[in-house]
Write an enzyme that holds these catalytic residues in place. Structure first.
Site, PDB file in Angstrom:
ATOM      1  N   PHE A 159       0.840  -1.198   0.000  1.00 20.21           N
ATOM      2  CA  PHE A 159       0.000   0.000   0.000  1.00 20.21           C
ATOM      3  C   PHE A 159       0.877   1.251   0.000  1.00 20.21           C
ATOM      4  CE2 PHE A 159      -2.288   3.331   2.447  1.00 20.21           C
ATOM      5  CZ  PHE A 159      -3.251   3.606   1.493  1.00 20.21           C
ATOM      6  N   GLN A 160       0.582   2.154  -0.896  1.00 20.52           N
ATOM      7  CA  GLN A 160       1.350   3.387  -1.082  1.00 20.52           C
ATOM      8  C   GLN A 160       2.832   3.124  -1.332  1.00 20.52           C
ATOM      9  OE1 GLN A 160       0.231   6.240   2.038  1.00 20.52           O
ATOM     10  NE2 GLN A 160      -1.463   6.914   0.740  1.00 20.52           N
ATOM     11  N   LYS A 180       9.868   3.011   6.346  1.00 14.33           N
ATOM     12  CA  LYS A 180       9.246   3.331   7.628  1.00 14.33           C
ATOM     13  C   LYS A 180       9.950   2.652   8.797  1.00 14.33           C
ATOM     14  CE  LYS A 180       4.735   3.657   9.823  1.00 14.33           C
ATOM     15  NZ  LYS A 180       3.281   3.489   9.675  1.00 14.33           N
ATOM     16  N   MET A 227      -0.193  32.296 -23.382  1.00  9.46           N
ATOM     17  CA  MET A 227       0.954  32.001 -24.235  1.00  9.46           C
ATOM     18  C   MET A 227       0.573  30.995 -25.313  1.00  9.46           C
ATOM     19  SD  MET A 227       3.942  32.876 -24.944  1.00  9.46           S
ATOM     20  CE  MET A 227       5.033  33.547 -23.679  1.00  9.46           C
TER      21      MET A 227
END
Lengths: 159, 567
Positions: free
Chosen positions: B112-113, B162, B473
Site C-alpha cells: 500500500f502506497q 518506515k 501564451m
C-alpha cells in the site's frame, strides 16, 4: 577534424559498487537517447568498486556528452573513453551432438576457443576473442546447425 | 547518542540550520512527523498539496541561497512531489526532499502506497538515496545536503523506509563529507583564464552572456565589476534577471525568444561571447547554426557537461563563476575600454531603434503597464515570483529587477503553479519583504489550494493575476502559428476570484482600472493576509518581441511603435 558520424566506441566506467548504480548508468543512456550496443559489469577484485564496460556508438559530440554525463553521476569514479585498447568478447554456442564434432572442434580452435561441455544430445563450445572475430566465428558456425548462441558483452582494457 | 531514525532526520535538519520545512504527512513518514511534533529546532508548514511543499522549499532556497527542505510520504505523496523535484533540477536549485517509503520487508511487493521513488526520481534529481540501514542514515543525510549545495546545485531525494525511522541507532552527525567519486571543480584553470583574457583584449565586439549560474554562485558583484571595468555590454538570460541591476547602462536586457531587439542583435553580431553560468538553452539560442555566428566563445560553467553541449567553445573554463572571475578581473587591469566604444554605440542605436515597448491604453489595463507599475510601487524591495506563461515573460521584460534573487521563476521546466507556493517559501525566508507572485488566470489555479496554507500561517503574499481569460501564451502561438484556432485555451469560464480568496481566508480585489490597481496594491501591502488581485487585462495582448521557435535570433517579430513614433 571530427570523425565520421556514428563511430563505435567502448567506454569503461568505474563505479562505487552500490545498489542501483547500474540502473543510474543505463537510465542515463535511455533518458538521453544514447545507444547501448553491449554492456558488461562485474566487481573489481579486492575493491568496493565495479567495472562497467559499454560499447556504444554516436558522433564525436555525442560520445563526449556521454562521457561527461556519466562523470556527473555521483557514484562514478572514472570514465575511460578507450582509444588504444585490448578488447575481448565471448560467445557460447550449443551444437547437436550429431554434427561433425571434429570439424566443430577445429573451428573453435581456430578462434582460440574449444569444447567446454559435452552432454547426451548437445555439445557446448566457447570462444573468446575480438568482437569482429566473434562475428566471423558465429557466421562460420552456422553450417553446423547451432541450436543456441549466447553472446557476452565486451570487456576492454587500455593498452 | 542513541536515537531513532525519525529523530536523526530532525537532528540533521537542525544541524544544517534549516529554519522552515514544508511538507505533508502520511503513513510511511508518520514517525518523523511524531518527532517534528516534539522538537523546537525548526518550524513545519503544512501545505495543502505535496507539489506545493516542494515548490515552497524551492522558493525558500532561491530566495536565500540555502538548501530548501520538503517532506512527503510514500506513494502518491512522493509522486506529487516529482514536478517540484524536476522544477528544481532544471534550474539547479539546492534542495533536500525526504520521502517516506514502505518498510524494507514490503519493498517490491506492491505494498500500500508503495512506489519506486528512487527509480522515478532518478532523471529529475542530482542524486537520490534509498536508505537501507539505520547505520547509514546519518551519513546519507549529511551527504544529501552536501551534494545538494555543492558543485552545480540540485535537488536530492532521501527515501526512508518506515521501519528505519523506528530503528534505534547511534547518531553522530558527520562534520565533513568525503565522496571519492564526487569532487566538483571550483577553480578555473589558470592557463585557460589567461587565454580567455587575451581573447577579451583582442575582441572588438565582446558580449557578456549572463546566466542563472551567476545567481547560484552569488557572483553578481563580480559580474558587475567585470562589466564596469571592461565596459563590455551585457545580456541576461531569464534566470539571471537582476544580476546586472536594472539601471546598469551596460545592460542591454534579456535575450532569447522574448528578448529585446538590442540583446538579440548583440548576440547575433558579437565577435566574442563571454558566457558566465549560462547553458545555451534553446529558448535563448534560437536556431543554433545562426547563434553568435561570428563569435568565439568563452564558456565558464561549473558543470563540464554544459560546455560544448550545444555550441562549440573556444575557451572552456570549468569552475565556479565567482572563483573564475576573482582570477580573471585582476588580469584585465590594462584593458582598453575604448576598444569597444564603436560596438557600444552600435548597440545603443539598436536599442533606440526598437526599445522594449508596448502601446499603452486608457480603456483597458495593459499587462505590461501593470508590471511596470508594480516596479514603480514596490521596486527593488520586493521579491517577485511568477508562474509560467505570458505574465512571466512580461515580468521578465518589464520589471526593473535590481538584485539577484529578487526574481524567482521556473525557467527550465516551465512549471505552471510554481509561483504561489514559491512565494510562500520566499516570504517565510524574508517576512519583512513584500512578496508578489505575478501570475495568470491559468497558472494560479494549479496551486490555488495554497490560499488555505497562506491564510492559516499568515503568510501574506500578493498574487497579481494578470487575467486575460486565456491560457495566454498558448493562445498567442495559436494566433501566430495555428490560424487562430483557439483550441482549449479560452478561459472565459472563471471562478469568482474575490470570493475564492475570501472563502479560503484571504482577501480578493477585482481590478479593472489603473486607479483600482494602485489602490488595491497599496491596500494589499498593508494587509497581513494573502490576497488575489484579479487584474482584468487586454485579452489579445502578445508577448513581443518574439523569435518563433527554431528561428534565428535576429528574426524577431517586433511590437508596433508607440503613438507618435511611427516613421
Amino acid at each position: 577534424m571530427a570523425k565520421a558520424t556514428n563511430e563505435r566506441r567502448v567506454v569503461s566506467v568505474v563505479v562505487m559498487n552500490e545498489s542501483s548504480v547500474l540502473a543510474r548508468v543505463t537510465a542515463l543512456f535511455a533518458g538521453r537517447g544514447y545507444n547501448i550496443e553491449s554492456l558488461t559489469v562485474a566487481p573489481i577484485p579486492g575493491s568496493d568498486m565495479s567495472h562497467i564496460t559499454i560499447a556504444t556508438n554516436g558522433s564525436t559530440k555525442v560520445i563526449e556528452q556521454i562521457t561527461k554525463q556519466l562523470h556527473k553521476l555521483i557514484p562514478v569514479y572514472k570514465v575511460i573513453e578507450h582509444e588504444e585498447m585490448v578488447e575481448k568478447e565471448m560467445v557460447l554456442v550449443k551444437f547437436p551432438i550429431a554434427e561433425n564434432l571434429s570439424d566443430i572442434s577445429v573451428l573453435c580452435a581456430a578462434y582460440n576457443g574449444g569444447v567446454v561441455n559435452v552432454g547426451k544430445e548437445m555439445i557446448i563450445t566457447m570462444v573468446a576473442d575480438e568482437p569482429m572475430r566473434i562475428k566471423h566465428f558465429i557466421e562460420a558456425a552456422q553450417r553446423y546447425n547451432p541450436c543456441e548462441i549466447v553472446r557476452g558483452g565486451v570487456v576492454a582494457i587500455e593498452r | 547518542m542513541q536515537m531513532s531514525g525519525a529523530q536523526m532526520v530532525c537532528e540533521a535538519i537542525i544541524a544544517e540550520g534549516v529554519k522552515t520545512v514544508f511538507g505533508y504527512p502520511g503513513g510511511a513518514i508518520m514517525h518523523v512527523y511524531d518527532e517534528i511534533y516534539k522538537q523546537n529546532g525548526f518550524e513545519h508548514i503544512l501545505n495543502r498539496h505535496e507539489q506545493a511543499s516542494v515548490h515552497a522549499a524551492d522558493g525558500y532556497a532561491r530566495a536565500t541561497g540555502e538548501v530548501g527542505v520538503a517532506m512527503v510520504t510514500s506513494g502518491p505523496g512522493f509522486t506529487n512531489a516529482v514536478t517540484g523535484l524536476a522544477t528544481a533540477y532544471m534550474d539547479s536549485i539546492p534542495m533536500v526532499v525526504i520521502s517516506g517509503q514502505v518498510p524494507l520487508s514490503l519493498i517490491g511487493t506492491d505494498g500500500f502506497q508503495e512506489i519506486d521513488a528512487v527509480g522515478i526520481s532518478r532523471p529529475c534529481t542530482k542524486h537520490n538515496f534509498l536508505v537501507r540501514t539505520i547505520e547509514e542514515l546519518p551519513r546519507v543525510l549529511k551527504e544529501a545536503f552536501y551534494i545538494a549545495r555543492s558543485g552545480r546545485p540540485g535537488p536530492v531525494l532521501v527515501d526512508i523506509p518506515k521501519d528505519i525511522t523506528v530503528d534505534i541507532g547511534e547518531f553522530a552527525y558527520p562534520e565533513s563529507v568525503d565522496i571519492p567519486s564526487y569532487k566538483p571543480t571550483y577553480k578555473g584553470n589558470r592557463r585557460q583564464i589567461e587565454k580567455a583574457v587575451e581573447a577579451i583584449k583582442s575582441a572588438k565586439k565582446p558580449l557578456l552572456y549572463i546566466g542563472g549560474g551567476t545567481v547560484l554562485s552569488n557572483a553578481s558583484d563580480l559580474v558587475r565589476e567585470l562589466a564596469e571595468k571592461t565596459q563590455i555590454p551585457a545580456v541576461e538570460t531569464l534566470m539571471a534577471r537582476g544580476v546586472m541591476g536594472a539601471k546598469n547602462p551596460l545592460l542591454l536586457g534579456m535575450l532569447g525568444m522574448h528578448g529585446n531587439y538590442a540583446s538579440n542583435m548583440a548576440m547575433s553580431e558579437t565577435d566574442l561571447v563571454i558566457s558566465l553560468g549560462a547553458r545555451f538553452d534553446d529558448r535563448v539560442t534560437g536556431k543554433l547554426s545562426e547563434f553568435a555566428k561570428y563569435a568565439d566563445v568563452i564558456h565558464v560553467d561549473i558543470d563540464p557537461a554544459n560546455i560544448a553541449k550545444l555550441v562549440d567553445v573556444d575557451y572552456p573554463i570549468v569552475g565556479d563563476v565567482t572563483q573564475v572571475l576573482e582570477k580573471m578581473i585582476p588580469l584585465l587591469d590594462d584593458v582598453n575600454t575604448d576598444r569597444y566604444q564603436a560596438w557600444r554605440e552600435i548597440l545603443k542605436r539598436y536599442d533606440e531603434l526598437h526599445p522594449q515597448s508596448y502601446v499603452d491604453s486608457d480603456e483597458v489595463i495593459k499587462p505590461q503597464w501593470a508590471i511596470e507599475r508594480l516596479g514603480e510601487l514596490v521596486g527593488v524591495d520586493a521579491i517577485i515570483t511568477s508562474d509560467v506563461g505570458q505574465h512571466q515573460m512580461w515580468a521578465a521584460q518589464h520589471y526593473p529587477f535590481d538584485r539577484p534573487r529578487q526574481w524567482i521563476n521556473s525557467g527550465g521546466l516551465g512549471t505552471m503553479g510554481f509561483g504561489f507556493p514559491a512565494a510562500l517559501g520566499a516570504k517565510r525566508a524574508f517576512p519583512e519583504k513584500t512578496v508578489i507572485n505575478i501570475t495568470g488566470d491559468g497558472s494560479i489555479l494549479m496551486n490555488m489550494q495554497e490560499l488555505v496554507t497562506a491564510a492559516e500561517y499568515k503568510i501574506p503574499v500578493i498574487n497579481v493575476i494578470l487575467n486575460n481569460h486565456f491560457l495566454g501564451m498558448v493562445r498567442q502561438w495559436q494566433t501566430f502559428f495555428y490560424e487562430k484556432r483557439y483550441s482549449e485555451t479560452d478561459l472565459t469560464f472563471q471562478p469568482n476570484w474575490k470570493a475564492l480568496a475570501e472563502a479560503c481566508g484571504g482577501i480578493g480585489y477585482d481590478v479593472t482600472t489603473k486607479e483600482e490597481f494602485d489602490a488595491a496594491l497599496k491596500d494589499a501591502i498593508k494587509q497581513d493576509k494573502v490576497c488575489f488581485m484579479n487584474v482584468a487585462v487586454n485579452r489579445f495582448e502578445d508577448v513581443l518581441p518574439m523569435v518563433p521557435a527554431g528561428g534565428a535570433l535576429f528574426n524577431m517579430m517586433l511590437p508596433q511603435k508607440k503613438h507618435g513614433e511611427e516613421k
